[in-house]
Write an enzyme that holds these catalytic residues in place. Structure first.
Site, PDB file in Angstrom:
ATOM      1  N   CYS A  58       0.721  -1.217  -0.467  1.00 29.73           N
ATOM      2  CA  CYS A  58       0.168  -0.546   0.546  1.00 29.73           C
ATOM      3  C   CYS A  58       1.094   1.005  -0.363  1.00 29.73           C
ATOM      4  CB  CYS A  58      -0.896   0.413   1.063  1.00 29.73           C
ATOM      5  SG  CYS A  58      -1.994   1.281   1.130  1.00 29.73           S
ATOM      6  N   CYS A  62       0.464   4.892   6.990  1.00 35.81           N
ATOM      7  CA  CYS A  62       0.101   4.572   8.039  1.00 35.81           C
ATOM      8  C   CYS A  62       0.673   4.028   9.302  1.00 35.81           C
ATOM      9  CB  CYS A  62      -1.383   3.922   7.961  1.00 35.81           C
ATOM     10  SG  CYS A  62      -2.513   4.850   7.048  1.00 35.81           S
ATOM     11  N   CYS A  65       0.440   0.340  10.304  1.00 36.52           N
ATOM     12  CA  CYS A  65      -0.028  -0.929   9.312  1.00 36.52           C
ATOM     13  C   CYS A  65       0.597  -1.546   8.554  1.00 36.52           C
ATOM     14  CB  CYS A  65      -1.120  -0.042   8.262  1.00 36.52           C
ATOM     15  SG  CYS A  65      -1.665  -1.649   7.154  1.00 36.52           S
ATOM     16  N   CYS A 102     -16.667  -8.604   5.505  1.00 35.64           N
ATOM     17  CA  CYS A 102     -15.993  -7.416   5.413  1.00 35.64           C
ATOM     18  C   CYS A 102     -14.315  -7.497   4.254  1.00 35.64           C
ATOM     19  CB  CYS A 102     -15.513  -6.944   7.007  1.00 35.64           C
ATOM     20  SG  CYS A 102     -14.595  -5.371   6.356  1.00 35.64           S
ATOM     21  N   CYS A 133     -19.333  -5.687   3.446  1.00 38.61           N
ATOM     22  CA  CYS A 133     -18.837  -5.004   4.007  1.00 38.61           C
ATOM     23  C   CYS A 133     -17.731  -4.328   3.230  1.00 38.61           C
ATOM     24  CB  CYS A 133     -18.957  -4.709   5.691  1.00 38.61           C
ATOM     25  SG  CYS A 133     -17.496  -3.725   5.757  1.00 38.61           S
ATOM     26  N   CYS A 193     -19.318   2.647   8.680  1.00 42.66           N
ATOM     27  CA  CYS A 193     -19.124   1.729   9.738  1.00 42.66           C
ATOM     28  C   CYS A 193     -17.495   2.215  10.134  1.00 42.66           C
ATOM     29  CB  CYS A 193     -18.706   0.339   9.202  1.00 42.66           C
ATOM     30  SG  CYS A 193     -17.114  -0.739  10.606  1.00 42.66           S
ATOM     31  N   ARG A 265     -17.392  -1.738  18.041  1.00 40.24           N
ATOM     32  CA  ARG A 265     -17.050  -3.528  17.959  1.00 40.24           C
ATOM     33  C   ARG A 265     -15.816  -3.548  18.988  1.00 40.24           C
ATOM     34  NH1 ARG A 265     -16.415  -3.544  12.656  1.00 40.24           N
ATOM     35  NH2 ARG A 265     -18.571  -4.241  12.575  1.00 40.24           N
TER      36      ARG A 265
HETATM   37  N1  SAM Z   1      -5.926   0.012   2.929  1.00 45.01           N
HETATM   38  C1  SAM Z   1      -7.338   0.965   3.281  1.00 45.01           C
HETATM   39  C2  SAM Z   1      -7.808   1.957   4.578  1.00 45.01           C
HETATM   40  O1  SAM Z   1      -7.367   2.410   5.493  1.00 45.01           O
HETATM   41  O2  SAM Z   1      -8.512   3.062   4.619  1.00 45.01           O
HETATM   42  C3  SAM Z   1      -8.590   0.214   4.181  1.00 45.01           C
HETATM   43  C4  SAM Z   1      -7.562  -1.123   5.094  1.00 45.01           C
HETATM   44  S1  SAM Z   1      -7.195  -0.943   6.944  1.00 45.01           S
HETATM   45  C5  SAM Z   1      -6.119  -1.555   7.092  1.00 45.01           C
HETATM   46  C6  SAM Z   1      -8.811  -0.946   8.085  1.00 45.01           C
HETATM   47  C7  SAM Z   1      -8.297  -0.352   9.046  1.00 45.01           C
HETATM   48  O3  SAM Z   1      -7.810  -1.399   9.984  1.00 45.01           O
HETATM   49  C8  SAM Z   1      -7.008   0.956   9.625  1.00 45.01           C
HETATM   50  O4  SAM Z   1      -7.821   2.106   9.220  1.00 45.01           O
HETATM   51  C9  SAM Z   1      -7.091   1.310  10.974  1.00 45.01           C
HETATM   52  O5  SAM Z   1      -7.930   1.318  11.527  1.00 45.01           O
HETATM   53  C10 SAM Z   1      -7.224  -0.307  11.440  1.00 45.01           C
HETATM   54  N2  SAM Z   1      -5.579  -1.336  11.121  1.00 45.01           N
HETATM   55  C11 SAM Z   1      -4.768  -1.177  10.794  1.00 45.01           C
HETATM   56  N3  SAM Z   1      -4.025  -2.190  10.874  1.00 45.01           N
HETATM   57  C12 SAM Z   1      -3.602  -2.161  12.107  1.00 45.01           C
HETATM   58  C13 SAM Z   1      -2.978  -2.682  13.982  1.00 45.01           C
HETATM   59  N4  SAM Z   1      -1.795  -3.121  13.435  1.00 45.01           N
HETATM   60  N5  SAM Z   1      -3.554  -2.571  14.623  1.00 45.01           N
HETATM   61  C14 SAM Z   1      -5.124  -2.109  14.673  1.00 45.01           C
HETATM   62  N6  SAM Z   1      -5.499  -1.424  14.139  1.00 45.01           N
HETATM   63  C15 SAM Z   1      -5.096  -1.716  12.599  1.00 45.01           C
HETATM   64  C1  DTB Z   2     -10.819  -2.269  12.150  1.00 40.07           C
HETATM   65  O1  DTB Z   2     -11.579  -0.946  12.379  1.00 40.07           O
HETATM   66  N1  DTB Z   2     -10.614  -3.420  12.082  1.00 40.07           N
HETATM   67  C2  DTB Z   2     -10.298  -4.343  11.496  1.00 40.07           C
HETATM   68  C3  DTB Z   2     -10.930  -3.761   9.996  1.00 40.07           C
HETATM   69  N2  DTB Z   2     -11.922  -2.127  10.350  1.00 40.07           N
HETATM   70  C4  DTB Z   2     -10.831  -3.205   8.725  1.00 40.07           C
HETATM   71  C5  DTB Z   2      -8.954  -4.488  10.874  1.00 40.07           C
HETATM   72  C6  DTB Z   2      -7.881  -4.402  12.089  1.00 40.07           C
HETATM   73  C7  DTB Z   2      -6.409  -4.887  10.774  1.00 40.07           C
HETATM   74  C8  DTB Z   2      -5.524  -5.007  12.103  1.00 40.07           C
HETATM   75  C9  DTB Z   2      -4.118  -6.073  11.127  1.00 40.07           C
HETATM   76  C10 DTB Z   2      -4.047  -6.857  10.063  1.00 40.07           C
HETATM   77  O2  DTB Z   2      -4.838  -7.675  10.154  1.00 40.07           O
HETATM   78  O3  DTB Z   2      -3.737  -6.842   9.226  1.00 40.07           O
HETATM   79 FE1  SF4 Z   3      -2.825   1.283   3.916  1.00 44.27          FE
HETATM   80 FE2  SF4 Z   3      -2.504  -0.293   5.707  1.00 44.27          FE
HETATM   81 FE3  SF4 Z   3      -3.053   2.980   5.201  1.00 44.27          FE
HETATM   82 FE4  SF4 Z   3      -4.848   1.232   4.630  1.00 44.27          FE
HETATM   83  S1  SF4 Z   3      -4.163   1.659   6.969  1.00 44.27           S
HETATM   84  S2  SF4 Z   3      -4.185   3.131   3.530  1.00 44.27           S
HETATM   85  S3  SF4 Z   3      -3.816  -0.527   3.931  1.00 44.27           S
HETATM   86  S4  SF4 Z   3      -1.180   1.290   5.220  1.00 44.27           S
END
Ligand code: SAM
Ligand code: DTB
Ligand code: SF4
Length: 334
Positions: A58, A62, A65, A102, A133, A193, A265
């Protein structure tokens, strides 16, 4: 004029939200549970299962992430999955008792051809009898409408933290970008959501400000995921301090009080939580979880463990249509 007797408000002041965070724990939980019982079945929990349909690489930054291309987390990138594989995973989730499926993609925003492929998946997942979702990054109005037309029930797009702390977490898209996506999704008639993450070094004031932002949206998100940071090695936040579990519970309780109709949630981070902490989250008004051994790229509790926890707490799967509901409701010896 807001009705002083109505708990549904969109005009929360930061000091009011902070005052909730500062209540004695028992007073806060009592208030949250009272609101919860007024609007929800206290013993029912909605269950969603996640699938990463496009993983890694990606372009966004973030800091939490594992899927950002900027951090070396050892994650293998995977192209957009084939529809049949997605449908097989959706069937498995449904048969295990999930009511919502989802689909998550590691995109900044979906491109035209990819959006069409996801639209097709949505239609077919819905035909299995599941709520749908998706979380695909930023959407404009036309993209939101296309997804709605395909049958999308919910779109997940988190604000992640407070407007004030946001710059410490992400620099490649603005807070306003996120609010714009939420508005497009809402206008298209898709349920929203939207929530955030705790444990990224934010202050209690930031948590209050994040919840204030969510509660003061023109309509409360139907679903509010509260994630505990999963500290993935290789991400900038890998060494963040442990979060006090009771602080996490407090945040759930405040979310419940501010957004009485929403499903709150208990999201990422459950593998690092005791059963007792999770039980307190349900008492504080959480009534939704991610169910299944995988979130997107990281782990989640075993379904057997969750079924046993639900049985110990006398919790039921909300709206489940399968044998697992009965299994979860059975008494299991401790
Ligand atoms: N790429 C898309 C976006 O960010 O809009 C969708 C997927 S993203 C992984 C969805 C959400 O997962 C993020 O906004 C964040 O709140 C959550 N998330 C991602 N990595 C995480 C982590 N290491 N611990 C907790 N929540 C996480
Ligand atoms: C949300 O708030 N938490 C979920 C879902 N929306 C998409 C994702 C959590 C991701 C945790 C890190 C991972 O598994 O990559
Ligand atoms: Fe990309 Fe992860 Fe950020 Fe979603 S949360 S935009 S997958 S870097």
């Amino acid at each position: 004029m807001p009705d002083a007797n109505s708990p549904i408000r969109h005009d929360w002041r930061l000091d009011e939200v902070q005052a909730l965070f500062e209540l004695p724990f028992n007073d806060l939980l009592f208030q949250a549970q009272t609101v919860h019982r007024r609007f929800h079945d206290p013993n029912a929990v909605q269950v969603s299962t996640l699938l990463s349909i496009k993983t890694g690489a990606c372009p966004e930054d973030c800091k939490y992430c594992p899927q950002s291309v900027r951090y070396d987390t050892g994650l293998e990138r995977e192209a957009l999955m084939d529809k049949d594989e997605v449908l097989a995973a959706a069937r498995t989730a449904r048969d295990a008792g999930a009511t919502r499926f989802c689909m998550g993609a590691a995109w900044r925003s979906p491109k035209g051809k990819d959006l069409e492929r996801v639209a097709e998946m949505i239609g077919e997942v819905k035909a299995l009898g599941l709520e749908t979702c998706a979380t695909l990054g930023m959407l404009d109005g036309a993209q939101s409408q296309r997804l709605r037309q395909a049958g999308l029930d919910y779109y997940n797009h988190n604000v992640d933290t407070s407007p004030e702390y946001y710059g410490e977490v992400i620099t490649t898209r603005t807070y306003q970008d996120r609010l714009d996506t939420l508005e497009s999704v809402r206008e298209a008639g898709i349920n929203v959501c939207c929530g955030g993450i705790l444990g990224m070094g934010e202050s209690v004031t930031d948590r209050a400000s994040m919840l204030q932002t969510l509660a003061n949206l023109p309509a409360h998100p139907e679903s509010v995921p509260i994630n505990q940071l999963i500290r993935v090695p290789g991400t900038p936040f890998e060494n963040e301090d442990d979060l006090d579990p009771l602080e996490f519970v407090r945040c759930i309780a405040v979310a419940r009080i501010l957004m009485p109709h929403s499903h709150v949630r208990l999201s990422a981070g459950r593998t690092d939580m005791s059963d007792e902490t999770q039980a307190l989250c349900f008492l504080a008004g959480a009534n939704s979880i991610f169910y299944g051994e995988q979130l997107l790229t990281t782990g989640n509790p075993d379904v057997e463990h969750d079924q046993r926890l639900f049985a110990r707490l006398g919790l039921q799967f909300e709206g489940a249509k399968c044998a697992t509901e009965a299994a979860a409701g059975d008494t299991v010896e401790a």
